[in-house]
Write a protein that holds these residues in place. Structure first.
Motif, short mmCIF file in Angstrom:
data_model
loop_
_atom_site.label_atom_id
_atom_site.label_comp_id
_atom_site.label_asym_id
_atom_site.label_seq_id
_atom_site.Cartn_x
_atom_site.Cartn_y
_atom_site.Cartn_z
N THR A 132 -9.39 4.28 26.32
CA THR A 132 -9.39 4.61 27.75
C THR A 132 -10.02 3.50 28.59
OG1 THR A 132 -11.50 5.79 27.53
CG2 THR A 132 -9.49 7.08 27.27
N VAL A 133 -9.91 2.26 28.11
CA VAL A 133 -10.52 1.14 28.83
C VAL A 133 -9.87 0.95 30.20
CG1 VAL A 133 -10.78 -1.38 28.81
CG2 VAL A 133 -11.33 -0.03 26.77
N ALA A 134 -8.53 0.98 30.25
CA ALA A 134 -7.81 0.79 31.52
C ALA A 134 -6.36 1.22 31.35
CB ALA A 134 -7.88 -0.67 31.97
N TYR A 135 -5.78 1.63 32.47
CA TYR A 135 -4.35 1.93 32.53
C TYR A 135 -3.81 1.23 33.77
CZ TYR A 135 -5.68 5.83 29.47
OH TYR A 135 -6.20 6.59 28.44
N VAL A 136 -2.68 0.56 33.62
CA VAL A 136 -2.08 -0.15 34.76
C VAL A 136 -0.61 0.24 34.85
CG1 VAL A 136 -1.61 -2.38 35.84
CG2 VAL A 136 -3.66 -2.10 34.41
N ASP B 31 -15.14 5.62 23.94
CA ASP B 31 -14.68 6.64 24.89
C ASP B 31 -15.64 7.82 24.80
OD1 ASP B 31 -13.26 8.29 26.58
OD2 ASP B 31 -11.75 8.82 25.09
N ILE B 32 -16.42 8.03 25.84
CA ILE B 32 -17.47 9.05 25.81
C ILE B 32 -16.88 10.43 26.10
CG2 ILE B 32 -19.62 9.84 26.83
CD1 ILE B 32 -20.27 6.91 27.45
N ASP B 33 -16.91 11.28 25.06
CA ASP B 33 -16.38 12.63 25.20
C ASP B 33 -17.42 13.69 24.81
OD1 ASP B 33 -14.16 14.43 25.76
OD2 ASP B 33 -14.12 14.82 23.60
N GLU B 34 -18.37 13.30 23.96
CA GLU B 34 -19.39 14.24 23.50
C GLU B 34 -20.71 13.49 23.33
OE1 GLU B 34 -18.34 14.07 18.74
OE2 GLU B 34 -17.40 15.61 19.98
N GLU B 35 -21.75 14.23 22.97
CA GLU B 35 -23.10 13.66 22.90
C GLU B 35 -23.19 12.47 21.94
OE1 GLU B 35 -27.00 13.20 24.01
OE2 GLU B 35 -25.62 14.70 24.83
N LEU B 36 -22.55 12.56 20.78
CA LEU B 36 -22.61 11.46 19.82
C LEU B 36 -22.00 10.19 20.40
CD1 LEU B 36 -23.44 10.62 16.96
CD2 LEU B 36 -21.17 11.35 16.17
N ASP B 37 -20.89 10.33 21.13
CA ASP B 37 -20.27 9.17 21.78
C ASP B 37 -21.25 8.52 22.76
OD1 ASP B 37 -17.84 9.85 20.50
OD2 ASP B 37 -17.26 11.14 22.18
N PHE B 38 -21.95 9.36 23.50
CA PHE B 38 -22.89 8.83 24.49
C PHE B 38 -24.03 8.07 23.81
CE2 PHE B 38 -26.21 8.63 27.63
CZ PHE B 38 -25.52 8.46 28.82
N LEU B 39 -24.52 8.61 22.69
CA LEU B 39 -25.60 7.95 21.97
C LEU B 39 -25.14 6.59 21.45
CD1 LEU B 39 -27.08 11.00 20.03
CD2 LEU B 39 -28.06 9.84 22.02
N PHE B 40 -23.91 6.52 20.92
CA PHE B 40 -23.35 5.25 20.47
C PHE B 40 -23.26 4.26 21.65
CE2 PHE B 40 -21.17 7.31 16.67
CZ PHE B 40 -21.96 6.64 15.74
N ALA B 41 -22.72 4.75 22.76
CA ALA B 41 -22.56 3.89 23.94
C ALA B 41 -23.90 3.37 24.43
CB ALA B 41 -21.83 4.65 25.05
N GLU B 42 -24.89 4.26 24.44
CA GLU B 42 -26.22 3.88 24.91
C GLU B 42 -26.82 2.80 24.01
OE1 GLU B 42 -29.34 6.67 27.22
OE2 GLU B 42 -28.93 7.23 25.14
#
Length: 232
Positions: free
Chosen positions: A177-181, A210-221
């Motif tokens: 989900t980085v970008a759509y053109v 792609d942040i969808d749940e808590e684990l994704d957010f922790l990875f992103a952080e």
């Protein structure tokens, strides 16, 4: 010169991670990362946030974006985002806001780079209706992705007896989900991304979270702080 508008679609309700669109990442609301990415692009002349949430709208305006108020009927977790895209395009057309290129920058991919977006914009040519992004898949359907029944019976998603080793299999990629053109008229005339000719731009996995749940957010952080610790 083509006119490019950037859009961030951010509804208020998120079952997987409540309040995720304005949750701080590195001290910055998630949606603001996407707005700043758009602001860094000289080709982008206007930035819109489509939302049903007054709270998200306030954050977006403070970050320098304009707001399209989305009807609640287009903001449920079962509503295809394509319909929100169509609503945004139609809304702007009614305001006599005509533009050539539609760029969507989901708030859930804050680790993208501006160069990633530039590559996507450059990939939209006369032979392409839609540009998406992809990253190398961590699993292959021929080897380690399975269907599983309620009683635990399991089988491969894709069985190919002619391929015995993963390194011999055709590479597969995760859509990100980085970008759509695309173009406004393609959105209004069709019902989904793969309704036309689609081209993908490859993005490294570390920038395609792609942040969808808590684990994704922790990875992103963790990735965000790692990058900024080493560059800041």
């Amino acid at each position: 010169m083509l006119t490019t508008y950037a859009f961030i679609f951010a509804r208020g309700g998120s079952k997987g991670l409540p309040g995720k669109n304005i949750r701080p990442l590195g001290g910055i609301p998630l949606i603001t990362h996407s707005i700043r990415h758009a602001q860094a692009l000289t080709d982008v002349t206007r930035i819109y946030v489509s939302t049903d949430s007054d709270e998200i709208a306030d954050v977006a305006i403070r970050a320098g974006a304009e707001v399209i108020h989305r009807p609640s009927a287009l903001a449920s977790d079962t509503t295809p985002e394509w319909q929100a895209w169509q609503h945004a395009v139609e809304y702007l057309q009614q305001q006599d806001q005509n533009f050539d290129v539609f760029l969507s920058l989901p708030a859930t991919s804050p680790l993208r780079s501006v160069d990633d977006i530039k590559k996507c914009l450059a990939a939209l040519d006369t032979d392409t209706d839609m540009v998406i992004t992809a990253a190398p898949a961590s699993r292959h359907p021929c080897f380690n992705m399975i269907h599983r029944s309620d009683d635990g019976q399991s089988r491969l998603v894709m069985s190919n007896s002619s391929v015995d080793r993963r390194q011999d299999a055709h590479p597969v990629y995760d859509m990100t989900t980085v970008a759509y053109v695309t173009r406004p008229d393609f959105i209004m005339r069709n019902s989904g991304i793969f309704s036309g000719r689609v081209k993908s731009v490859l993005v490294p996995r570390e920038r395609a979270i792609d942040i969808d749940e808590e684990l994704d957010f922790l990875f992103a952080e963790a990735l965000y702080h790692h990058v900024h610790h080493h560059t800041g």
